[in-house]
Design a protein around this motif. Structure first.
Motif, PDB file in Angstrom:
ATOM      1  N   LYS A 185       1.020  -1.185  -0.229  1.00  0.00           N
ATOM      2  CA  LYS A 185       0.227  -0.008   0.265  1.00  0.00           C
ATOM      3  C   LYS A 185       0.766   0.820   0.146  1.00  0.00           C
ATOM      4  N   LYS A 186       1.939   1.062   1.133  1.00  0.00           N
ATOM      5  CA  LYS A 186       3.406   2.402   0.798  1.00  0.00           C
ATOM      6  C   LYS A 186       3.709   2.690  -0.628  1.00  0.00           C
ATOM      7  N   LEU A 187       3.435   1.991  -1.747  1.00  0.00           N
ATOM      8  CA  LEU A 187       4.409   1.868  -2.802  1.00  0.00           C
ATOM      9  C   LEU A 187       3.231   2.202  -3.324  1.00  0.00           C
ATOM     10  N   ASP A 188       1.426   2.151  -3.541  1.00  0.00           N
ATOM     11  CA  ASP A 188       0.846   2.073  -4.496  1.00  0.00           C
ATOM     12  C   ASP A 188      -0.145   0.865  -4.121  1.00  0.00           C
ATOM     13  N   SER A 189      -1.732   1.436  -4.619  1.00  0.00           N
ATOM     14  CA  SER A 189      -2.232  -0.109  -4.601  1.00  0.00           C
ATOM     15  C   SER A 189      -2.960  -0.836  -5.306  1.00  0.00           C
ATOM     16  N   GLY A 190      -2.383  -1.714  -5.570  1.00  0.00           N
ATOM     17  CA  GLY A 190      -2.990  -2.569  -7.370  1.00  0.00           C
ATOM     18  C   GLY A 190      -3.685  -4.639  -6.846  1.00  0.00           C
ATOM     19  N   LYS A 191      -3.975  -5.337  -8.092  1.00  0.00           N
ATOM     20  CA  LYS A 191      -4.462  -6.255  -7.460  1.00  0.00           C
ATOM     21  C   LYS A 191      -3.441  -6.916  -6.424  1.00  0.00           C
ATOM     22  N   SER A 192      -2.221  -6.656  -7.343  1.00  0.00           N
ATOM     23  CA  SER A 192      -1.328  -7.705  -6.757  1.00  0.00           C
ATOM     24  C   SER A 192      -0.085  -7.357  -7.089  1.00  0.00           C
ATOM     25  N   LEU A 193       1.028  -7.508  -6.603  1.00  0.00           N
ATOM     26  CA  LEU A 193       2.598  -7.151  -6.702  1.00  0.00           C
ATOM     27  C   LEU A 193       3.053  -6.792  -8.229  1.00  0.00           C
TER      28      LEU A 193
ATOM     29  N   ASP B 289       0.405  -7.055 -11.043  1.00  0.00           N
ATOM     30  CA  ASP B 289       0.639  -5.383 -11.307  1.00  0.00           C
ATOM     31  C   ASP B 289       1.014  -4.445 -10.968  1.00  0.00           C
ATOM     32  N   LEU B 290       1.589  -4.017  -9.611  1.00  0.00           N
ATOM     33  CA  LEU B 290       2.535  -3.009  -9.618  1.00  0.00           C
ATOM     34  C   LEU B 290       3.282  -3.025 -10.095  1.00  0.00           C
ATOM     35  N   ALA B 291       4.436  -4.979 -10.195  1.00  0.00           N
ATOM     36  CA  ALA B 291       5.430  -4.059 -10.762  1.00  0.00           C
ATOM     37  C   ALA B 291       5.356  -3.864 -12.377  1.00  0.00           C
ATOM     38  N   ARG B 292       4.312  -3.495 -12.990  1.00  0.00           N
ATOM     39  CA  ARG B 292       4.509  -3.578 -14.055  1.00  0.00           C
ATOM     40  C   ARG B 292       5.080  -1.790 -14.578  1.00  0.00           C
ATOM     41  N   TYR B 293       4.469  -1.415 -13.564  1.00  0.00           N
ATOM     42  CA  TYR B 293       5.231   0.303 -13.598  1.00  0.00           C
ATOM     43  C   TYR B 293       5.364   0.644 -12.401  1.00  0.00           C
ATOM     44  N   ASN B 294       6.230  -0.304 -11.602  1.00  0.00           N
ATOM     45  CA  ASN B 294       7.177   0.331 -10.142  1.00  0.00           C
ATOM     46  C   ASN B 294       7.989  -0.337 -10.313  1.00  0.00           C
ATOM     47  N   LYS B 295       8.843   0.238 -10.280  1.00  0.00           N
ATOM     48  CA  LYS B 295      10.827  -0.593 -10.285  1.00  0.00           C
ATOM     49  C   LYS B 295      11.232  -1.523  -9.400  1.00  0.00           C
ATOM     50  N   LYS B 296      10.822  -0.633  -7.817  1.00  0.00           N
ATOM     51  CA  LYS B 296      11.050  -1.356  -6.608  1.00  0.00           C
ATOM     52  C   LYS B 296       9.999  -2.704  -6.604  1.00  0.00           C
ATOM     53  N   ALA B 297       8.656  -2.637  -7.068  1.00  0.00           N
ATOM     54  CA  ALA B 297       7.935  -3.913  -6.848  1.00  0.00           C
ATOM     55  C   ALA B 297       8.794  -4.758  -8.051  1.00  0.00           C
ATOM     56  N   TYR B 298       8.772  -4.360  -9.136  1.00  0.00           N
ATOM     57  CA  TYR B 298       9.642  -5.511 -10.002  1.00  0.00           C
ATOM     58  C   TYR B 298      10.542  -5.680  -9.618  1.00  0.00           C
ATOM     59  N   GLU B 299      11.337  -4.886  -9.090  1.00  0.00           N
ATOM     60  CA  GLU B 299      12.951  -6.005  -8.284  1.00  0.00           C
ATOM     61  C   GLU B 299      12.891  -6.935  -7.603  1.00  0.00           C
TER      62      GLU B 299
END
Length: 302
Positions: free
Chosen positions: A31-39, A41-51
């Motif tokens: 949630k502190k990175l951004d909300s999303g259906k799952s990590l 989905d979030l990793a598609r546009y958030n570098k830390k989530a992707y890594e």
């Protein structure tokens, strides 16, 4: 400790895992990175989530659930049998880290054949459940084939959306294990003929294991090169850092080393409307046109 609750604002995933080597369940609040259906989905546009997602995948962790308060839950490969209900209730089997299902032939006491089905990319590619790795293509196929045919379906565990039935950074012997499972089931039922089948990602598995195990195979629109999905779709399938070598290198090598005189029958179906057509054409048409039959259709096949 078997369960780790991660704090994305304070912790580093790598440090947390290496300080908890026996961790089997890993809960990642995003949630502190951004909300999303799952990590995913979030990793598609958030570098830390992707890594973080890639690091966890390369250490054998799979997303299996997302809680309402934006927590994505991971399970380690060694504990999926404790997490996936279809394994614990006996619907799916797990052996030598491979998840699979086996269906007896409708007609017994006759010569038995074996159809091995490799799963395509899930229709819900980023779903936060383990079924992401076990798409049930042609679920009613047994009604439409010879009744003396048994069916083996193998889940494509590994990576974020699957391993394409190949070795990964984490599963370094995945290919050997799959070959052993097919041979074991085939021998167990005394199969007179074994045929491998798959479409898309499953087509990659059918093509690779058909050649390596010298089995009859039907590969529909197999993915033999990730270039399009990497360059045009920003690593749509999350493969960039999951494998030690690219599909292009791997498939080129096995094609170059084909022992044509001993090869069983294989067939490849594809379409000029497919993103894979240029790669299938250059890799397979140009080098194997006299070896495998190719069926080219002018509608997209998957």
């Amino acid at each position: 400790m078997h369960v780790v609750n991660y704090d994305v604002s304070k912790d580093n995933v790598e440090e947390v895992l290496f300080s908890n080597l026996d961790c089997r369940w890993f809960h990642y609040p995003h949630k502190k990175l951004d909300s999303g259906k799952s990590l995913i989905d979030l990793a598609r546009y958030n570098k830390k989530a992707y890594e973080d997602l890639i690091f966890l995948a390369n250490n054998g962790y799979y997303i299996y659930n997302v809680k309402e308060n934006n927590i994505t839950s991971f399970v380690h490969h060694s504990a999926i049998h404790k997490t996936w209900n279809r394994i614990s209730n006996g619907e799916f089997c797990i052996e030598d880290s491979l998840v699979y299902s086996f269906t007896e032939p409708l007609l017994k006491n006759f010569d038995t054949n074996l159809l091995v089905i490799f799963s395509s990319i899930s229709g819900e590619m980023y779903q936060p459940y383990l079924f992401r790795y076990f798409e049930q293509n042609f679920s009613s196929i047994q009604k439409h084939i010879s009744p003396n045919t048994a069916i083996l379906r193998i889940a494509d565990m590994g990576g974020v959306t699957g391993a394409y039935y190949l070795n990964t950074n984490y599963m370094i012997d995945n290919e050997i294990k799959i070959q052993k499972l097919i041979k074991k089931i085939s021998n167990k039922i005394d199969a007179k003929k074994t045929i491998l089948f798959g479409i898309s990602k499953g087509g990659s598995g059918a093509l690779y294991h058909g050649i390596m195990g010298n089995y009859n195979f039907l590969a529909v629109d197999p993915i033999v090169d990730d270039e399009f999905y990497l360059t045009k779709c920003n690593d749509l399938h999350f493969v960039r850092e999951i494998f030690k070598e690219t599909k292009k290198i791997k498939f080129n090598r096995i094609i170059e080393n084909l022992n044509y005189s001993d090869l069983n029958n294989g067939c490849i179906i594809c379409s000029p409307r497919s993103e894979q057509y240029p790669y299938i054409s250059s890799l397979l048409f140009d080098k194997c046109a006299n070896i495998f039959p190719f069926l080219v259709v002018f509608q997209k096949v998957c």
